[in-house]
Structures are given as C-alpha cells and as structure tokens.
Scaffold this motif. Structure first.
Motif, mmCIF file in Angstrom:
data_model
loop_
_atom_site.group_PDB
_atom_site.id
_atom_site.type_symbol
_atom_site.label_atom_id
_atom_site.label_comp_id
_atom_site.label_asym_id
_atom_site.label_seq_id
_atom_site.Cartn_x
_atom_site.Cartn_y
_atom_site.Cartn_z
ATOM 1 N N TYR A 17 74.998 91.410 -36.869
ATOM 2 C CA TYR A 17 75.976 92.869 -36.620
ATOM 3 C C TYR A 17 76.827 93.070 -35.895
ATOM 4 N N ARG A 18 78.251 93.392 -36.909
ATOM 5 C CA ARG A 18 79.547 93.149 -36.167
ATOM 6 C C ARG A 18 79.714 94.196 -35.669
ATOM 7 N N THR A 19 79.238 95.264 -35.814
ATOM 8 C CA THR A 19 79.876 96.539 -35.203
ATOM 9 C C THR A 19 79.205 96.847 -33.743
ATOM 10 N N ALA A 20 78.133 96.615 -33.483
ATOM 11 C CA ALA A 20 77.176 96.435 -32.514
ATOM 12 C C ALA A 20 77.581 95.846 -30.738
ATOM 13 N N THR B 181 80.640 104.692 -37.951
ATOM 14 C CA THR B 181 80.350 103.059 -38.344
ATOM 15 C C THR B 181 79.161 103.541 -37.262
ATOM 16 N N ASP B 183 75.877 101.423 -36.650
ATOM 17 C CA ASP B 183 75.514 100.713 -35.170
ATOM 18 C C ASP B 183 76.510 100.151 -33.934
ATOM 19 N N SER B 184 76.437 101.537 -33.489
ATOM 20 C CA SER B 184 77.604 101.298 -32.792
ATOM 21 C C SER B 184 76.784 102.042 -31.132
ATOM 22 N N THR B 185 76.330 102.010 -31.385
ATOM 23 C CA THR B 185 75.253 102.638 -30.067
ATOM 24 C C THR B 185 76.337 102.530 -28.963
ATOM 25 N N GLU B 186 76.388 101.352 -28.740
ATOM 26 C CA GLU B 186 76.712 100.786 -26.974
ATOM 27 C C GLU B 186 77.492 101.339 -26.617
#
Lengths: 265, 275
Positions: A17-20, B181, B183-186
């Motif tokens: 999960y790099r962007t996360a 993008t 998975d950028s919830t945070e």
C-alpha cells in the motif's frame, strides 16, 4: 523459523500500500507540526514542565508521530484480520492449525510494525530533525534501549489489541470495543499530552499502566530521561505487563474456544 | 427547459433520499447493539479526552498563546461543532476510494439518486452525534464568558454555519483525490482532522506564515479564528483587518464552490475498475 516467515510475508503485504503509506506520512507530519507549535507555546511559558525542556517536548511530539502507526495506537494491524475471521467464522481454520494462534498473529503484527517503523517512523523523524532540530539519543545505551523498548511496546499493544479482537467471540463485532480501546490508548499512552506533565495522582497512575509502554517509556529512554538503571527498570515494567497481558490472552482464548460456537460452523 | 426542471426536481428530492438511506443505516447499525452503544460513547470520549488534554495543559500554564482556557473553549467548541456536523452528514465521502476499488461506485451510478447523496449517506453513523454534543458542551462553556450583544449572536450563528460548510468542503474536496489515487484516505485527514486540531488552538501559537497560509491558501482560519476574535473583543494579534470577522460566510460559499468543482471533475475522470 515459521514465525519469521509469517513476519516477513506480513511485512511484504503491508508494503504493497504505497500511496496509503505516503498519505499517512504526510498526515503524521502535519500533525507533528501542529503539536510542535502547541507544545512550544506551553514550554515557552514553563521551560521545565514535566522535567522536559522545549527541545525534549518537540522531540517527544515527533517520536509520538513516528510511533503512532508502528505501535498501532488506534488499533489495526493483524488483530483486525483475526476479528474479521471470528465474525465470519473462518477462525475455525486458524484454530485447527498446528501453530499457536497468538504466536501466528503476533509474528504477523511484528512484520507489520517493522514496515511501519521503516516508513512512517523514519520519515517523520527526519522531517522533525530538519524542521525543528529535534534531539537524537545521546549515546548507544539510549539508542539500543529505545529499540528494545519499541519492540516491547509493539508486543504490549498487540496483546491489548488481541484481547479486543477476542471480544468478537462474544459480541461478533469488535468495532465498538476497538474504538474505545483506541481512545483509551491515545490518552493513556501520552499521545494527547506527555504523561509526565499530568497532575498527580493521574501521572503516577498513568505511568504504571501498560499504555505508558506505548510511547512514554520509549520516548523517555530516547530523551535520556531514563539512563543506566532507569532504562532497565523501564524495560522490566514493560516486560512484566507483556507477561500479564499475554497470559490473559491465552485465558480468554481458551474460554472462547471452549464456550463459543463458531459462526458458520 | 424540460431537462432543467427535472434536474431541479432531483435536487429538491435529494434531502429526502438522503434521509431514507441514512435511516436504513441507523437501523443496520443497531443490529449489533453493544457495539453501537460503545461506539457512541467512545465517539464522545475521543473529543472529550482531547479537551481534557487541553485543560491539563492549563494545569501547567495560565494561558496558551495569550488565550485563557475559556477563550480556547470557544474556539474549540466552534471548530468541533463544525467538523462534527460535517462528519455526521457527509463524513462517509472519505470512503470514496473504497467504492472505486470495489466497483461499488458503478452500481451507485446506475441508481436514480444523485451520486454525492448516495456516497455521503452510505454508512451514515448516528453515533457521531456523540462527538457533536461534546463540542456543544464545550462551546457553551466558552460562550458563558462572552459579553453577548445582538450583533455577536448573529455573528456566532453565521460562524457555526460557515464552519460546517468549510469542513464539508474540505471533506469533499480532499476526498476527490481518491478518484486518482485510490488508497489515500489519510491524505484528506491532514486537512479535515488536521484543520480541526489547528483551529482548536489560538493562531497566536503559530508563526505568521502559517496564519497567512490558513487565511489565503486554505482558509481554515475563517472556521472560528476571525469571528471569535470579534466575539472576544480582541484586536487581531497579527494586525489583519477587523472586517475579516464577517467574511466567514463568503469564504464558506467559495469553498463549497471549489468542492463542487472538485467533485464534478473527479466523477468525470472516473473510470470503472471493471470488477
């Protein structure tokens, strides 16, 4: 050997999960900056509050941001998988495995923590160094003590999260208990405010509880507030709580497997 | 013409559709009653302990950034109500990335209800009322010490409405990044919850550049800072013009416009994952 393999695969799983991870680092850093200014305002007026000076206080903020995900203060990690598997009934398969359930998930969680400390731990620390000139461990003993203390922090947090996940055996859904436990952890670990500046008797109580392991103890070793024998007693208290909590995990797990009918089967 | 009138009818129906979906989720959350009640209590407890943390700071010092605990309670309460209401009503928009990833957005697009309504009402969590009520209590405590005049009451109401709208826009705008993008919830959290945390403190603890950024770039200072300076009869410590106090509604409208634009661009950009 098996546990090492589980940990390594968990490390790789979380690293997808790099962007996360990037988004998380950004958020940690924003909060690091906000709290740094808040603490600076406080220590500007009371330059010795809690035995910290202003640099210690800001360093504490950035250690906190670095450990937030590593120690999984809000919950999360492999115990979330366990809770979901209890809810769906898949935990029955886990119980069949010729490997201890606790060890299996602990290994996975240590792999996760290793990934988080290398990404979401290291980057905010470097940023803190650049933006606020935070303090680094003064000597090898402090650095080594910090690393050991951090591992113990992750295991302590794991044990508490494991207990929370096990509540799903009775409640089916862990989300409520998980959130409550996260709220307690944030406050009692010193993430909201360093435990050392809590008023007595709250301070002594908070310092004796297992949540002090999450942030206050590792931070104090890093900052040199604990030296020599102080480091050893700090680590000993952490280890003691781990012993108690893991034993409790085993008791709860035994009770669950004896009394609870697994869903779906 | 006909198209316009159907669209208008659609907009008029949106609140009712929102309430339908929200009610369904309230019923579903009560399916696990123990969890529901623990969640409600914890949701109030999170912000309560947050404020206890602030209060404990005042155990050590008499003022923070030149502001007393009562004054900070006003700032804290206003910001807390703003984000609390926004989070209750549209907080679920944070999960947009998950809908894109799982393909849930596709089925939503085929339904005859506006997409934003569906996304925001999805997983509607009534427990978030816990957080709002806590913020209201703190706000009332802070408001107790204010010398109220009719003008101040009016401004306070405008401030709270604007605060909700500004946080509403922050949630929507920064969640739209997830159309690109996943998975950028945070990332959005840095602006929504980060903005909330920032506005809990008086801006005087930050350097001048930060205040400028929060005024002209990301106008979070209008959530509570400028109106509260007026309510508290304080001259602007940074020397900003005093009429900034009444600008909050205008800023709120602007941010909503930006959010609307971001949402439209995001939805147009959306391509199904095909799953």
């Amino acid at each position: 050997m098996l546990y090492a393999a589980v940990a390594a695969r968990s490390f790789r799983r979380f690293s997808t999960y790099r962007t996360a991870t990037l988004a998380g680092i950004f958020t940690n850093s924003v909060f690091g900056v906000i709290y740094s200014y808040a603490y600076l305002a406080l220590w500007h007026q009371r330059p010795d509050a809690g035995g910290y000076d202003a640099t210690d206080a800001v360093t504490y903020v950035w250690i906190g941001q670095a450990l937030l995900m590593t120690v999984a203060l809000w919950g999360g990690g492999t115990t979330d998988d366990l809770a979901e598997r209890i809810r769906t009934g898949d935990v029955a398969i886990d119980l069949y495995r010729p490997v201890g359930l606790i060890g299996w998930y602990l290994a996975g969680d240590l792999g996760r923590a290793a990934y988080h400390v290398l990404t979401r731990g290291v980057v905010p620390t470097v940023l803190g160094l650049l933006l606020f000139q935070i303090a680094l461990p003064a000597d090898a003993a402090a650095a080594l003590g910090f690393v050991v203390s951090l591992v113990l922090a992750v295991v302590t947090s794991f044990a508490i999260r494991f207990l929370v996940a096990c509540s799903a055996f009775w409640l089916l859904d862990q989300t409520g208990v998980r959130m409550l436990s996260g709220v307690l952890a944030i406050f009692m670990s010193g993430m909201t405010l360093p435990l050392v500046i809590f008023p007595e008797p709250l301070r002594s109580i908070a310092l004796a509880l297992p949540w002090a392991s999450y942030l206050q103890t590792p931070a104090d070793i890093w900052l040199g507030q604990r030296t020599g024998f102080g480091i050893l007693t700090g680590l000993a208290v952490q280890a003691l709580w781990i012993g108690v909590l893991l034993a409790l995990c085993q008791v709860v797990l035994d009770a669950a497997t004896r009394k609870v009918v697994v869903q779906g089967g | 013409m006909a198209e316009t009138s159907t669209r208008l009818a659609g907009v008029r129906q949106a609140p009712r559709e929102y309430v339908w979906i929200a009610r369904m989720w309230v019923r579903s959350s009560l399916a696990y009653p123990t969890s529901f009640w623990i969640l409600t209590v914890s949701s109030a407890l999170i912000t309560l302990l947050d404020f206890v943390g602030l209060a404990l700071m005042f155990h050590t010092v008499p003022a923070l950034g030149g502001f007393s605990l009562q004054e900070i309670a006003l700032l804290y309460g206003a910001s807390g109500i703003g984000i609390g209401v926004a989070d209750l009503v549209i907080g679920s928009v944070e999960q947009i990335g998950a809908y894109v990833r799982t393909g849930g957005l596709d089925s939503m697009l085929t339904r005859p209800v506006p997409l934003l309504v569906q996304v925001c009402a999805d997983r509607f969590a009534i427990r978030r009322l816990g957080r709002i009520s806590q913020a209201v209590v703190v706000f009332v405590y802070g408001a107790w010490w204010v010398d109220w005049t009719p003008a101040k009451v009016g401004l306070a109401v405008l401030m709270l409405v604007s605060a909700c709208l500004i946080f509403f826009s922050l949630f929507v705008t920064f969640s739209c990044i997830q159309f690109w993008t996943l998975d950028s919830t945070e990332f959005a959290n840095a602006f929504t919850y980060g903005g909330n945390t920032m506005t809990q403190y008086p801006m005087t603890i930050f350097p001048r550049e930060v205040l400028k950024g929060l005024t002209f770039l990301l106008p979070i200072a209008f959530v509570n800072w400028y109106p509260c300076l007026y309510l508290l009869d304080r001259p602007d410590p940074f020397g900003m013009p005093s009429w900034f106090a009444v600008l909050s509604p205008l800023v709120a409208v602007l941010t909503v416009a930006v959010a609307g634009l971001a949402w439209r661009t995001g939805v147009r950009h959306y391509t199904s994952t095909g799953s």
